[in-house]
Scaffold this motif. Structure first.
Motif, PDB file in Angstrom:
ATOM      1  N   VAL A 114       6.220  -9.202  11.708  1.00 24.96           N
ATOM      2  CA  VAL A 114       6.798  -9.620  10.414  1.00 24.96           C
ATOM      3  C   VAL A 114       7.834  -8.639   9.880  1.00 24.96           C
ATOM      4  O   VAL A 114       8.625  -8.999   9.005  1.00 24.96           O
ATOM      5  N   ASN A 115       7.858  -7.423  10.416  1.00 19.02           N
ATOM      6  CA  ASN A 115       8.877  -6.441   9.998  1.00 19.02           C
ATOM      7  C   ASN A 115      10.234  -6.791  10.608  1.00 19.02           C
ATOM      8  O   ASN A 115      10.839  -6.006  11.342  1.00 19.02           O
ATOM      9  N   THR A 116      10.690  -8.002  10.358  1.00 23.34           N
ATOM     10  CA  THR A 116      11.987  -8.489  10.843  1.00 23.34           C
ATOM     11  C   THR A 116      12.572  -9.383   9.745  1.00 23.34           C
ATOM     12  O   THR A 116      11.833  -9.867   8.881  1.00 23.34           O
ATOM     13  N   ARG A 153      11.775   0.928  16.602  1.00 18.89           N
ATOM     14  CA  ARG A 153      10.726   1.879  16.195  1.00 18.89           C
ATOM     15  C   ARG A 153      10.734   2.050  14.690  1.00 18.89           C
ATOM     16  O   ARG A 153      11.793   1.969  14.061  1.00 18.89           O
ATOM     17  N   CYS A 154       9.566   2.337  14.154  1.00 18.87           N
ATOM     18  CA  CYS A 154       9.491   2.691  12.736  1.00 18.87           C
ATOM     19  C   CYS A 154       9.875   4.160  12.622  1.00 18.87           C
ATOM     20  O   CYS A 154       9.271   5.016  13.268  1.00 18.87           O
ATOM     21  N   GLU A 155      10.855   4.423  11.758  1.00 20.68           N
ATOM     22  CA  GLU A 155      11.341   5.798  11.638  1.00 20.68           C
ATOM     23  C   GLU A 155      10.316   6.738  11.014  1.00 20.68           C
ATOM     24  O   GLU A 155      10.480   7.951  11.081  1.00 20.68           O
ATOM     25  N   VAL A 156       9.283   6.192  10.406  1.00 21.61           N
ATOM     26  CA  VAL A 156       8.205   7.023   9.843  1.00 21.61           C
ATOM     27  C   VAL A 156       7.175   7.318  10.933  1.00 21.61           C
ATOM     28  O   VAL A 156       6.889   8.473  11.258  1.00 21.61           O
ATOM     29  N   HIS A 157       6.630   6.266  11.523  1.00 24.40           N
ATOM     30  CA  HIS A 157       5.498   6.456  12.443  1.00 24.40           C
ATOM     31  C   HIS A 157       5.891   7.107  13.768  1.00 24.40           C
ATOM     32  O   HIS A 157       5.048   7.700  14.431  1.00 24.40           O
ATOM     33  N   PRO A 194      -0.757   1.311  13.891  1.00 27.76           N
ATOM     34  CA  PRO A 194      -0.329   0.916  15.254  1.00 27.76           C
ATOM     35  C   PRO A 194       1.179   0.962  15.488  1.00 27.76           C
ATOM     36  O   PRO A 194       1.634   0.662  16.593  1.00 27.76           O
ATOM     37  N   GLU A 195       1.969   1.346  14.480  1.00 30.86           N
ATOM     38  CA  GLU A 195       3.391   1.613  14.736  1.00 30.86           C
ATOM     39  C   GLU A 195       3.590   3.027  15.284  1.00 30.86           C
ATOM     40  O   GLU A 195       4.707   3.418  15.608  1.00 30.86           O
ATOM     41  N   CYS A 196       2.490   3.830  15.371  1.00 31.58           N
ATOM     42  CA  CYS A 196       2.561   5.138  16.045  1.00 31.58           C
ATOM     43  C   CYS A 196       2.571   4.887  17.549  1.00 31.58           C
ATOM     44  O   CYS A 196       2.135   3.825  18.019  1.00 31.58           O
ATOM     45  N   GLY A 198      15.247  -1.384   2.939  1.00 34.78           N
ATOM     46  CA  GLY A 198      15.331  -2.033   4.259  1.00 34.78           C
ATOM     47  C   GLY A 198      14.139  -1.666   5.123  1.00 34.78           C
ATOM     48  O   GLY A 198      13.023  -1.510   4.629  1.00 34.78           O
ATOM     49  N   CYS A 199      14.370  -1.491   6.427  1.00 32.66           N
ATOM     50  CA  CYS A 199      13.288  -1.104   7.352  1.00 32.66           C
ATOM     51  C   CYS A 199      13.935  -0.863   8.716  1.00 32.66           C
ATOM     52  O   CYS A 199      14.713  -1.704   9.180  1.00 32.66           O
ATOM     53  N   SER A 200      13.635   0.267   9.344  1.00 35.39           N
ATOM     54  CA  SER A 200      14.290   0.572  10.628  1.00 35.39           C
ATOM     55  C   SER A 200      13.891  -0.433  11.711  1.00 35.39           C
ATOM     56  O   SER A 200      14.677  -0.709  12.620  1.00 35.39           O
ATOM     57  N   LEU A 201      12.689  -0.990  11.602  1.00 34.88           N
ATOM     58  CA  LEU A 201      12.283  -1.990  12.597  1.00 34.88           C
ATOM     59  C   LEU A 201      13.072  -3.280  12.402  1.00 34.88           C
ATOM     60  O   LEU A 201      13.599  -3.852  13.362  1.00 34.88           O
ATOM     61  N   ALA A 202      13.144  -3.733  11.140  1.00 38.03           N
ATOM     62  CA  ALA A 202      13.857  -4.990  10.867  1.00 38.03           C
ATOM     63  C   ALA A 202      15.323  -4.875  11.291  1.00 38.03           C
ATOM     64  O   ALA A 202      15.922  -5.850  11.754  1.00 38.03           O
ATOM     65  N   ARG A 235       7.713  10.319   3.958  1.00 38.96           N
ATOM     66  CA  ARG A 235       7.768   9.117   3.127  1.00 38.96           C
ATOM     67  C   ARG A 235       8.736   8.131   3.768  1.00 38.96           C
ATOM     68  O   ARG A 235       9.730   8.535   4.385  1.00 38.96           O
ATOM     69  N   CYS A 236       8.449   6.847   3.608  1.00 37.96           N
ATOM     70  CA  CYS A 236       9.394   5.843   4.093  1.00 37.96           C
ATOM     71  C   CYS A 236      10.541   5.789   3.081  1.00 37.96           C
ATOM     72  O   CYS A 236      10.318   5.472   1.907  1.00 37.96           O
ATOM     73  N   PRO A 237      11.769   6.090   3.520  1.00 33.91           N
ATOM     74  CA  PRO A 237      12.877   6.118   2.558  1.00 33.91           C
ATOM     75  C   PRO A 237      13.124   4.759   1.920  1.00 33.91           C
ATOM     76  O   PRO A 237      13.661   4.665   0.814  1.00 33.91           O
ATOM     77  N   HIS A 238      12.709   3.694   2.620  1.00 32.74           N
ATOM     78  CA  HIS A 238      12.942   2.331   2.108  1.00 32.74           C
ATOM     79  C   HIS A 238      11.914   1.973   1.035  1.00 32.74           C
ATOM     80  O   HIS A 238      12.270   1.480  -0.039  1.00 32.74           O
ATOM     81  N   MET A 239      10.648   2.236   1.325  1.00 30.08           N
ATOM     82  CA  MET A 239       9.598   1.986   0.326  1.00 30.08           C
ATOM     83  C   MET A 239       9.835   2.855  -0.905  1.00 30.08           C
ATOM     84  O   MET A 239       9.564   2.457  -2.041  1.00 30.08           O
ATOM     85  N   ASN A 264       0.805  -1.229   0.000  1.00 31.84           N
ATOM     86  CA  ASN A 264       0.000   0.000   0.000  1.00 31.84           C
ATOM     87  C   ASN A 264       0.837   1.277   0.000  1.00 31.84           C
ATOM     88  O   ASN A 264       0.328   2.341  -0.304  1.00 31.84           O
ATOM     89  N   TYR A 265       2.114   1.192   0.374  1.00 41.60           N
ATOM     90  CA  TYR A 265       2.966   2.381   0.439  1.00 41.60           C
ATOM     91  C   TYR A 265       3.685   2.689  -0.873  1.00 41.60           C
ATOM     92  O   TYR A 265       4.513   3.600  -0.918  1.00 41.60           O
ATOM     93  N   MET A 266       3.419   1.923  -1.911  1.00 40.78           N
ATOM     94  CA  MET A 266       4.126   2.202  -3.175  1.00 40.78           C
ATOM     95  C   MET A 266       3.707   3.552  -3.737  1.00 40.78           C
ATOM     96  O   MET A 266       2.572   3.984  -3.560  1.00 40.78           O
TER      97      MET A 266
END
Ligand code: 13P
Ligand code: SF4
Length: 349
Positions: free
Chosen positions: A139-141, A218-222, A246-248, A111-115, A305-309, A50-52
């Motif tokens: 699953v964000n791992t 933490r998610c660097e976006v939320h 819910p990552e907020c 990538g993903c800051s959580l993973a 924006r998520c820099p990874h997405m 959904n973030y594309m």
């Protein structure tokens, strides 16, 4: 313009005409046509989170959705190639579930800051510290962390997964905010042994029959959304409905009107009538929802924006199919161990 390019251009124009300039839509429509041609030639399926970015989201994916929905599509496909327009942990999950397929991710930088916040060694250390306590992993791992876990969860089923475990303590990794939100939803207490060892007389020690042990990912976006943002917008637009992923933080979720996975937010806007909606999540998704729901008023305040997405582009998706790059592979023993955690989650729903 070729007829397929023209059809794609018309489709993009009708959905994104007011946010993307015309010359860009023409370029994107032609790129999308080439991706779609190769997709057919190579018997590939394209999954789009959904973030594309809007032009990609509305042109090439066979399926769009949140992490859980795309996991299911990856598991069920009979195509030879899965191109995952999302981030690496999602592509790895596709490989875990459907190892006979060639899984491609268009950019190795997604990538993903959580993973990245937790390693397999961290999980093993927690297991030593809390023997016998089940490990629930978002699953964000990466696959090696999933392989050390008992069960996975997504933002769409985290509370259900936690409640399914027959244990009065759960290790919940690695998102401290998602853990806090799940703890609240399920009425549990949360502790963070990684930074603050639990004092012997911690509040709630007596009478609390269940607790969650968290981690400081933490998610660097939320993590950027604040309660003040919500208060300010409510002062200006009192009839706004605020939706938070819910990552907020739990405070932000508490100050919002609705919280759910990315697809749950999409459905909320589609199904619940409101004067206007503010999404506290990656902002391409707001554009994607606005494009599909022209009768809904989306508050356009988002600049995060998520820099990874954001690494995933039409150009790189084309190159990925042309050059069969970047292939996601996993060690078979690791994959099988990770599969157990993912399958247990899927069985719960
Ligand atoms: P969803 O599972 O809700 O789509 O979330 C994935 C994600 O990375 C959110 O930041
Ligand atoms: Fe990871 Fe956050 Fe980006 Fe989702 S939005 S992929 S959780 S960094």
């Amino acid at each position: 313009m070729q007829s397929e390019t023209r059809a794609l251009y018309e489709r993009l124009k009708s959905r994104l005409g007011n946010i993307v300039p015309d010359f860009e839509l023409e370029i994107k429509a032609d790129l999308a046509r080439r991706v779609n041609e190769l997709k057919r030639e190579r018997n590939a399926v394209i999954l789009g989170h959904n973030y594309m970015e809007p032009a990609l989201f509305h042109s090439i994916p066979d399926f769009t959705g949140d992490s859980l929905e795309l996991c299911r599509k990856a598991a069920a496909t009979d195509k030879d190639i899965i191109v995952f327009c999302g981030v690496r942990f999602m592509a790895e999950t596709a490989k875990i579930l459907n190892p006979g397929k060639t899984v491609l991710i268009p950019s190795p930088k997604a990538g993903c800051s959580l993973a990245e916040s937790i390693t397999a060694a961290d999980v093993r250390a927690l297991r030593e510290k809390f023997p016998g306590v089940p490990v629930v992993t978002y699953v964000n791992t990466y696959a090696d962390v999933k392989a050390e876990s008992d069960i996975c969860c997504t933002s769409g089923n985290a509370a259900k997964v936690v409640e399914s475990l027959d244990s009065d303590r759960v290790i919940f990794l690695p998102d401290e905010y998602l853990a806090g939100n799940v703890a609240k939803e399920t009425g549990k207490r949360i502790i963070f042994p990684s930074r603050k060892p639990r004092p012997a007389s911690a509040p709630g020690e007596n009478g609390v029959e269940y607790e969650m042990i968290g981690w400081h990912g933490r998610c660097e976006v939320h993590e950027q959304f604040t309660v003040e943002d919500i208060e300010r917008i409510r002062r200006q637009l009192p009839d706004v409905v605020v939706l938070a992923h819910p990552e907020c933080s739990p405070e932000v979720v508490a100050a919002s009107d609705f919280s759910g996975s990315t697809s749950e937010m999409v459905r909320y806007v589609r199904e619940v009538d409101a004067a206007r909606y503010l999404l506290l999540t990656e902002c391409s998704m707001g554009d994607n929802i606005a494009a599909e729901n022209p009768n809904r008023e989306m508050v356009r305040l988002c600049s995060i924006r998520c820099p990874h997405m954001n690494e995933i582009t039409l150009e790189d998706t084309l190159a990925s199919l042309e050059q069969t790059r970047y292939v996601v592979d996993l060690d078979e023993d690791l994959r099988l161990r990770a599969l157990e955690s993912v399958e247990r989650m899927i069985a719960i729903g």
